[in-house]
Design a protein around this motif. Structure first.
Motif, PDB file in Angstrom:
ATOM      1  N   PHE A 194       0.808  -1.221   0.000  1.00 55.86           N
ATOM      2  CA  PHE A 194       0.000   0.000   0.000  1.00 55.86           C
ATOM      3  C   PHE A 194       0.843   1.274   0.000  1.00 55.86           C
ATOM      4  N   VAL A 195       2.159   1.174   0.018  1.00 55.95           N
ATOM      5  CA  VAL A 195       3.020   2.354   0.136  1.00 55.95           C
ATOM      6  C   VAL A 195       2.803   3.268  -1.069  1.00 55.95           C
ATOM      7  N   PRO A 196       2.378   4.523  -0.856  1.00 56.46           N
ATOM      8  CA  PRO A 196       1.994   5.362  -1.999  1.00 56.46           C
ATOM      9  C   PRO A 196       3.051   5.485  -3.087  1.00 56.46           C
ATOM     10  N   LYS A 197       4.343   5.595  -2.733  1.00 53.60           N
ATOM     11  CA  LYS A 197       5.354   5.782  -3.771  1.00 53.60           C
ATOM     12  C   LYS A 197       5.564   4.520  -4.608  1.00 53.60           C
ATOM     13  N   PHE A 198       5.044   3.378  -4.155  1.00 52.37           N
ATOM     14  CA  PHE A 198       5.141   2.144  -4.925  1.00 52.37           C
ATOM     15  C   PHE A 198       3.890   1.867  -5.748  1.00 52.37           C
ATOM     16  N   ILE A 199       2.833   2.638  -5.538  1.00 52.06           N
ATOM     17  CA  ILE A 199       1.582   2.344  -6.238  1.00 52.06           C
ATOM     18  C   ILE A 199       1.070   3.501  -7.079  1.00 52.06           C
ATOM     19  N   LEU A 200       1.563   4.707  -6.814  1.00 53.39           N
ATOM     20  CA  LEU A 200       1.054   5.897  -7.508  1.00 53.39           C
ATOM     21  C   LEU A 200       2.230   6.614  -8.160  1.00 53.39           C
ATOM     22  N   PRO A 227       0.452  13.807  -3.557  1.00 52.11           N
ATOM     23  CA  PRO A 227      -0.522  13.069  -4.367  1.00 52.11           C
ATOM     24  C   PRO A 227      -1.185  11.990  -3.500  1.00 52.11           C
ATOM     25  N   ARG A 228      -2.474  11.796  -3.687  1.00 50.25           N
ATOM     26  CA  ARG A 228      -3.229  10.894  -2.816  1.00 50.25           C
ATOM     27  C   ARG A 228      -3.534   9.587  -3.537  1.00 50.25           C
ATOM     28  N   ALA A 229      -3.033   8.508  -2.962  1.00 52.05           N
ATOM     29  CA  ALA A 229      -3.449   7.175  -3.401  1.00 52.05           C
ATOM     30  C   ALA A 229      -4.715   6.777  -2.656  1.00 52.05           C
ATOM     31  N   SER A 230      -5.364   5.714  -3.112  1.00 46.54           N
ATOM     32  CA  SER A 230      -6.610   5.251  -2.501  1.00 46.54           C
ATOM     33  C   SER A 230      -6.705   3.742  -2.617  1.00 46.54           C
TER      34      SER A 230
END
Length: 400
Positions: free
Chosen positions: A253-259, A301-304
């Protein structure tokens, strides 16, 4: 039906599904957070109480999230070296044993797949351990065996820095994957029944490990490189090898790995942390003051949950539904996606996937079935190798 009512129905369906098929989460850094925040003083961070002001994890939120088994990471930073890394890993392992002893009505130590099923049947969260980085064994196969004896059931081959015997995803390649000693580490892990975890390793290390392993591999907390082009993620050609290997890739779920938009933002936040005297991975309260101040002046930036679901859709297409899982990395990241702020959030992800047409059978594999199966398969391979003698090879002998 209104969108709100439909969303509420999906969330209720997700919670019911998790009651039948609870989450096996591949990676949670609570032990390191407790080390950093309170020096392992569990009276000061009693996870039977609400710890949302300090942690992503406590027992009530694990229950609310539908978690049935947790691989607790016994992580130590990769700038720890030699005996320091080994002793710090032992302290992390000791903490997990202390948690299980302190909360026997909620947690149960699990050393294998049968233990996971038994803990679930008795209403306990199965507590397993994974060592995050081969620096924890200091290039010693005897130390690897000792960690297994103490209950460690996977080892991530590297963390953020290269080892003498394996390349990391986030360091300059030196070995070109695994050295001969690195291959011996994989063989010894197969003999023990310890899962080979390929999160954090370079793509060439992934490919080498898949070439030499006899047992299924694990990615305890990695997402899809095709969806977010970060070196910590898994290329499609590797995902496509998992059906032949039997392994499982657990989305993180880590934002820098998904977004994609979060990669540069996080790099700038890390520079800011270091300029203020903190390690980029520091999540102590003082460090988080610095992080929140940076976020206030540089909106992130917002991941979800939908961002994570995009990765799972692709990983299911590339690897197949029998080879995916969930590894949130809670308490190991400063920032989390909206809807997945802490360990109570898994129902939001399951509701998102239900809304995309995922079946109950497929979701049951994602949350529980695949992770239990991969550990059981590693145990089977270990039984097949029981007549093989423990390796006494050294890195000097094989790579010197």
């Amino acid at each position: 039906m209104s969108a709100d009512a439909a969303g509420a129905d999906l969330l209720a369906e997700a919670r019911a599904l998790l009651a039948a098929h609870p989450v096996v989460d591949g990676h949670n850094d609570l032990p390191w957070a407790l080390r950093e925040q309170v020096g392992y003083d569990l009276d000061r961070r009693d996870i039977a109480a609400d710890q949302r002001a300090h942690l992503h994890t406590d027992l009530d939120r694990l229950r609310a999230g539908g978690v049935g088994a947790q691989f607790w990471s016994v992580f130590v930073r990769s700038d720890y070296a030699g005996d320091h890394a080994v002793s710090a890993t032992l302290e992390q392992i000791d903490l997990v044993h202390a948690l299980v002893a302190r909360y026997p009505d909620r947690l149960r130590l699990a050393l294998g797949a049968d233990d996971m099923e038994s803990a679930r049947a008795h209403g306990r969260i199965a507590s397993l351990m994974g060592a995050e980085g081969g620096h924890s064994i200091n290039s010693s196969l005897a130390t690897l065996r000792a960690l297994y004896t103490l209950g460690v059931r996977y080892m991530t081959l590297t963390h953020n820095d290269n080892l003498p015997w394996a390349d990391s995803a986030t360091d300059k390649p030196v070995a070109g994957g695994l050295t001969r000693f690195g291959e011996e580490v994989v063989h010894e892990m197969n003999r023990l029944g310890m899962l080979v975890d390929l999160s954090h390793v370079s793509a060439d290390t992934m490919r080498d490990a898949l070439r030499v392993t006899r047992a299924p591999v694990l990615f305890s907390h990695s997402s899809s490189r095709a969806v977010c082009d970060h070196p910590r993620n898994i290329p499609d050609d590797v995902l496509e090898q998992l059906p032949g290997n039997g392994g499982v890739a657990m989305v993180t779920f880590v934002p820098k790995f998904i977004l994609p938009e979060a990669i540069e933002w996080t790099r700038a936040a890390d520079v800011n942390m270091e300029a203020n005297g903190f390690h980029a991975l520091d999540t102590t309260p003082d460090a988080m003051v610095v992080q929140r101040a940076f976020e206030a002046s540089h909106p992130r930036p917002r991941a979800s949950a939908a961002t994570v679901a995009d990765h799972l859709d692709h990983m299911r297409e590339a690897a197949g539904v029998d080879h995916i899982g969930i590894g949130g990395d809670f308490d190991g990241t400063a920032f989390t996606p909206d809807g997945l702020e802490d360990v109570s959030g898994y129902p939001n992800l399951i509701a998102e996937l239900l809304g995309r047409g995922w079946s109950e059978a497929d979701l049951g594999k994602l949350t529980w079935g695949n992770a239990v199966r991969v550990l059981r398969d590693a145990e089977r391979v270990a039984r097949e190798l029981r007549d093989r003698r423990p390796s006494i090879a050294t890195i000097q002998q094989l790579d010197g």
